[in-house]
Motif scaffolding. Structure first.
Motif, PDB file in Angstrom:
ATOM      1  N   LEU A 336      11.785  -3.977   0.779  1.00 34.50           N
ATOM      2  CA  LEU A 336      10.774  -4.674  -0.031  1.00 34.50           C
ATOM      3  C   LEU A 336      11.007  -4.484  -1.522  1.00 34.50           C
ATOM      4  N   LYS A 337      11.685  -3.393  -1.879  1.00 33.50           N
ATOM      5  CA  LYS A 337      11.890  -3.100  -3.309  1.00 33.50           C
ATOM      6  C   LYS A 337      12.910  -4.037  -3.943  1.00 33.50           C
ATOM      7  N   VAL A 338      13.746  -4.686  -3.129  1.00 36.75           N
ATOM      8  CA  VAL A 338      14.817  -5.527  -3.698  1.00 36.75           C
ATOM      9  C   VAL A 338      14.655  -7.003  -3.319  1.00 36.75           C
ATOM     10  N   LYS A 339      13.413  -7.416  -3.143  1.00 39.09           N
ATOM     11  CA  LYS A 339      13.131  -8.848  -2.919  1.00 39.09           C
ATOM     12  C   LYS A 339      12.927  -9.537  -4.280  1.00 39.09           C
ATOM     13  N   GLU A 340      12.298 -10.704  -4.287  1.00 35.69           N
ATOM     14  CA  GLU A 340      12.116 -11.452  -5.531  1.00 35.69           C
ATOM     15  C   GLU A 340      11.447 -10.589  -6.607  1.00 35.69           C
ATOM     16  N   SER A 341      10.607  -9.618  -6.159  1.00 36.10           N
ATOM     17  CA  SER A 341      10.088  -8.570  -7.044  1.00 36.10           C
ATOM     18  C   SER A 341      10.112  -7.284  -6.225  1.00 36.10           C
ATOM     19  N   ASN A 342       9.761  -6.160  -6.842  1.00 36.57           N
ATOM     20  CA  ASN A 342       9.600  -4.925  -6.064  1.00 36.57           C
ATOM     21  C   ASN A 342       8.241  -5.048  -5.361  1.00 36.57           C
ATOM     22  N   ARG A 343       8.288  -5.463  -4.100  1.00 33.91           N
ATOM     23  CA  ARG A 343       7.044  -5.851  -3.431  1.00 33.91           C
ATOM     24  C   ARG A 343       6.183  -4.654  -3.029  1.00 33.91           C
ATOM     25  N   ILE A 344       6.737  -3.444  -3.002  1.00 36.88           N
ATOM     26  CA  ILE A 344       5.884  -2.273  -2.743  1.00 36.88           C
ATOM     27  C   ILE A 344       5.052  -2.033  -3.996  1.00 36.88           C
ATOM     28  N   ASP A 345       5.737  -1.979  -5.122  1.00 37.31           N
ATOM     29  CA  ASP A 345       5.088  -1.720  -6.395  1.00 37.31           C
ATOM     30  C   ASP A 345       4.033  -2.785  -6.730  1.00 37.31           C
ATOM     31  N   VAL A 346       4.406  -4.023  -6.600  1.00 37.66           N
ATOM     32  CA  VAL A 346       3.500  -5.107  -7.016  1.00 37.66           C
ATOM     33  C   VAL A 346       2.289  -5.214  -6.079  1.00 37.66           C
ATOM     34  N   MET A 347       2.481  -4.957  -4.786  1.00 36.87           N
ATOM     35  CA  MET A 347       1.328  -5.004  -3.870  1.00 36.87           C
ATOM     36  C   MET A 347       0.375  -3.857  -4.156  1.00 36.87           C
ATOM     37  N   VAL A 348       0.928  -2.657  -4.352  1.00 35.91           N
ATOM     38  CA  VAL A 348       0.066  -1.485  -4.568  1.00 35.91           C
ATOM     39  C   VAL A 348      -0.717  -1.659  -5.872  1.00 35.91           C
ATOM     40  N   LYS A 349      -0.042  -2.087  -6.935  1.00 36.45           N
ATOM     41  CA  LYS A 349      -0.744  -2.240  -8.230  1.00 36.45           C
ATOM     42  C   LYS A 349      -1.837  -3.299  -8.135  1.00 36.45           C
ATOM     43  N   ASN A 350      -1.499  -4.451  -7.579  1.00 35.60           N
ATOM     44  CA  ASN A 350      -2.458  -5.556  -7.563  1.00 35.60           C
ATOM     45  C   ASN A 350      -3.598  -5.329  -6.563  1.00 35.60           C
ATOM     46  N   LEU A 351      -3.279  -4.793  -5.380  1.00 33.46           N
ATOM     47  CA  LEU A 351      -4.372  -4.544  -4.416  1.00 33.46           C
ATOM     48  C   LEU A 351      -5.277  -3.426  -4.922  1.00 33.46           C
ATOM     49  N   SER A 352      -4.716  -2.423  -5.601  1.00 33.96           N
ATOM     50  CA  SER A 352      -5.548  -1.354  -6.186  1.00 33.96           C
ATOM     51  C   SER A 352      -6.501  -1.962  -7.211  1.00 33.96           C
ATOM     52  N   ALA A 353      -5.993  -2.920  -8.005  1.00 37.99           N
ATOM     53  CA  ALA A 353      -6.840  -3.568  -9.017  1.00 37.99           C
ATOM     54  C   ALA A 353      -8.014  -4.294  -8.364  1.00 37.99           C
ATOM     55  N   MET A 354      -7.855  -4.706  -7.088  1.00 38.64           N
ATOM     56  CA  MET A 354      -8.945  -5.395  -6.385  1.00 38.64           C
ATOM     57  C   MET A 354      -9.848  -4.415  -5.634  1.00 38.64           C
ATOM     58  N   GLY A 355      -9.557  -3.125  -5.748  1.00 36.24           N
ATOM     59  CA  GLY A 355     -10.429  -2.125  -5.116  1.00 36.24           C
ATOM     60  C   GLY A 355      -9.924  -1.610  -3.778  1.00 36.24           C
ATOM     61  N   ALA A 356      -8.715  -1.995  -3.377  1.00 40.60           N
ATOM     62  CA  ALA A 356      -8.180  -1.516  -2.096  1.00 40.60           C
ATOM     63  C   ALA A 356      -7.763  -0.054  -2.220  1.00 40.60           C
ATOM     64  N   HIS A 357      -7.772   0.638  -1.091  1.00 44.23           N
ATOM     65  CA  HIS A 357      -7.281   2.026  -1.049  1.00 44.23           C
ATOM     66  C   HIS A 357      -5.869   1.981  -0.472  1.00 44.23           C
ATOM     67  N   ILE A 358      -4.903   1.966  -1.351  1.00 46.20           N
ATOM     68  CA  ILE A 358      -3.508   1.761  -0.935  1.00 46.20           C
ATOM     69  C   ILE A 358      -2.610   2.681  -1.755  1.00 46.20           C
ATOM     70  N   THR A 359      -1.635   3.303  -1.086  1.00 44.69           N
ATOM     71  CA  THR A 359      -0.662   4.116  -1.827  1.00 44.69           C
ATOM     72  C   THR A 359       0.750   3.689  -1.450  1.00 44.69           C
ATOM     73  N   ALA A 360       1.630   3.823  -2.426  1.00 42.91           N
ATOM     74  CA  ALA A 360       3.039   3.494  -2.187  1.00 42.91           C
ATOM     75  C   ALA A 360       3.727   4.705  -1.566  1.00 42.91           C
ATOM     76  N   THR A 361       4.676   4.452  -0.670  1.00 46.51           N
ATOM     77  CA  THR A 361       5.543   5.519  -0.164  1.00 46.51           C
ATOM     78  C   THR A 361       6.981   5.106  -0.477  1.00 46.51           C
ATOM     79  N   GLU A 362       7.922   5.972  -0.157  1.00 46.94           N
ATOM     80  CA  GLU A 362       9.334   5.680  -0.407  1.00 46.94           C
ATOM     81  C   GLU A 362       9.778   4.404   0.312  1.00 46.94           C
ATOM     82  N   ASP A 363       9.254   4.221   1.520  1.00 41.39           N
ATOM     83  CA  ASP A 363       9.738   3.095   2.333  1.00 41.39           C
ATOM     84  C   ASP A 363       8.625   2.172   2.796  1.00 41.39           C
ATOM     85  N   GLY A 364       7.503   2.152   2.073  1.00 46.48           N
ATOM     86  CA  GLY A 364       6.437   1.247   2.475  1.00 46.48           C
ATOM     87  C   GLY A 364       5.131   1.511   1.767  1.00 46.48           C
TER      88      GLY A 364
END
Ligand code: S3P
Length: 426
Positions: A336-364
């Motif tokens: 996921l880190k080497v797709k059109e964007s780093n999709r782990i990073d972008v999902m965690v940042k954006n979902l956190s901004a919406m109030g989700a409880h989400i953390t990034a790990t090395e592989d997910g």
């Protein structure tokens, strides 16, 4: 673009043609003898990049309203390009075309947008070089722009570290030009559209477990191809239907190839009410209509061999997990880190901004479901799958959500927002 909560989604939707299959229909059609006719071709920017490249390689392609006609010139019929080939945002175009260009008698250069210039190409440069190809990263950083000088190629057996259909397909395409059989073994089976379609075009190819072998063949023959609906596009409607109370959506004619249907398996394990209707096993690429009803879901662990079968759906699966009771763990998904964007990073940042409880790990990611989402400003980072995932999240969130560069959906689903809106009832 601004989104806000909807009360329920109801109705029928037909998603556009599968992106992976559309790309391959142009490429294999160009290398075949005769005219390949494609219906339900995806008119997304990525697939238009593939058309454009093959036109620059001397292939006549007619993109008509209801069908695409590719006037193939055979395996050795491509012309040397007179300008740099533009991959746009398309990783599939870039990696697959390199396999073809490696076996030509001319040189070519290719480049793409900012995202393409950051995506790893060593994963194809390495096996192609082992086959005798002359391919270099012009800036020496293992990314595009790339220069390829055609060479005579040798068959190899390549054991890939990543389960990647782009890597596998690149090697198999180079194998069409090699002096002997070429095999690729991957750690888990990735999507097998190339294997299925190449056989359809007359290539000599065998698949055993996670190994595919191609035998050099003097000719491919033009075919008729009906592209099924893209399950990766259906994934947004599946998720919206499952998480928005009162929803019931029928998604018509979706490709449900077992190397792509990981999202269906995962949703069912989470407790989703999904029914497949009108199943058709037709010409190697099975299709079905998918009926989705709002469901109460539970968190699960997603990892291992299912990952390649849902890799592009993981952003929207992360959204789904926010609405499930308990914890969802996504692992073995470092790709996921080497797709059109780093999709782990972008999902965690954006979902956190919406109030989700989400953390990034090395592989997910790890997601604690059940915390309501609220509106936020979402940076799509020009990644189509991120924009579509957050459009769905926004429909189930309190307040307003603003998605930046929302029009990047043109990459894989130009009419996405219109189709989503048609299902909204409140
Ligand atoms: C694709 C393969 C997958 C997928 C991509 C399309 C293809 O990438 O993520 O959107 O058409 O072969 P990888 O090959 O890198 O896994």
């Amino acid at each position: 673009m601004i989104f806000s909560r909807t009360t329920s989604l109801k109705g029928t939707v037909t998603v556009p043609g599968d992106k992976s299959i559309s790309h391959r229909s142009v490429m294999f059609g160009a290398l075949a003898e005769g005219t390949t006719r494609v219906t339900n071709f995806l008119q997304g920017a990525d697939c238009l990049s593939t058309i454009n490249c093959f036109q620059k390689l001397g292939i006549r392609i007619e993109n008509q309203e209801n069908e695409l006609l590719i006037h193939g010139k055979g395996l050795h019929g491509l012309n040397a390009p007179t300008e740099i080939l533009d991959m746009g945002n398309s990783g599939t175009t870039t990696r697959l075309i390199c396999g073809i260009l490696a076996g030509q008698t001319f040189s070519s250069e290719l480049n793409g947008d900012q995202s393409i210039q950051n995506r790893p190409m060593k994963r194809i440069m390495e096996p192609l070089s082992q086959m005798g190809a002359r391919i270099e990263s012009i800036h020496g950083n293992g990314c595009a722009p790339l220069r390829i000088q055609g060479a005579s190629l040798h068959g190899i057996h390549y054991v890939s570290e990543v389960a990647s259909a782009q890597v596998k397909s690149c090697i198999l395409l180079a194998g069409l030009y090699a002096d002997g059989p070429t095999s690729v073994t991957e750690p888990n089976l990735s999507r097998n559209h190339s294997e299925l379609m190449l056989k359809h075009f007359g290539a000599s190819l065998k698949s055993e477990g996670t190994t595919a072998t191609i035998f050099p063949e003097p000719k491919l023959y033009a075919q008729e191809i009906q592209v099924p609906g893209d399950i990766s596009s259906a994934a947004y409607f599946i998720t919206a239907g499952l998480v928005i109370p009162g929803s019931e959506i029928l998604i018509k004619h979706v490709g449900v190839n077992p190397t792509r249907d990981g999202i269906l398996k995962v949703c069912k394990e989470m407790g989703a009410d999904l029914t497949l209707q009108n199943e058709n096993h037709g010409n190697g690429e099975p299709t079905a209509d998918i009926l989705v009803r709002y469901s109460s879901l539970k968190g699960i662990t997603i990892g291992g061999s299912v990952i390649p079968a849902l890799i592009d759906e993981l952003p929207v699966i992360a959204v789904l997990a926010c609405f499930a009771e308990g914890t969802t763990i996504i692992r073995d998904a470092q790709e996921l880190k080497v797709k059109e964007s780093n999709r782990i990073d972008v999902m965690v940042k954006n979902l956190s901004a919406m109030g989700a409880h989400i953390t990034a790990t090395e592989d997910g990611m790890i997601i604690e479901g059940g915390y309501p989402l609220h509106g936020a400003v979402i940076d799509s980072r020009l990644d189509h799958r991120i924009a579509m995932s957050f459009a769905v999240a926004a429909l189930a969130a309190d307040g307003e959500t603003k998605i930046t560069d929302a029009d990047c959906v043109r990459i894989s689903y130009p009419a996405f927002y219109e189709d989503l809106k048609k299902l909204c009832h409140g």
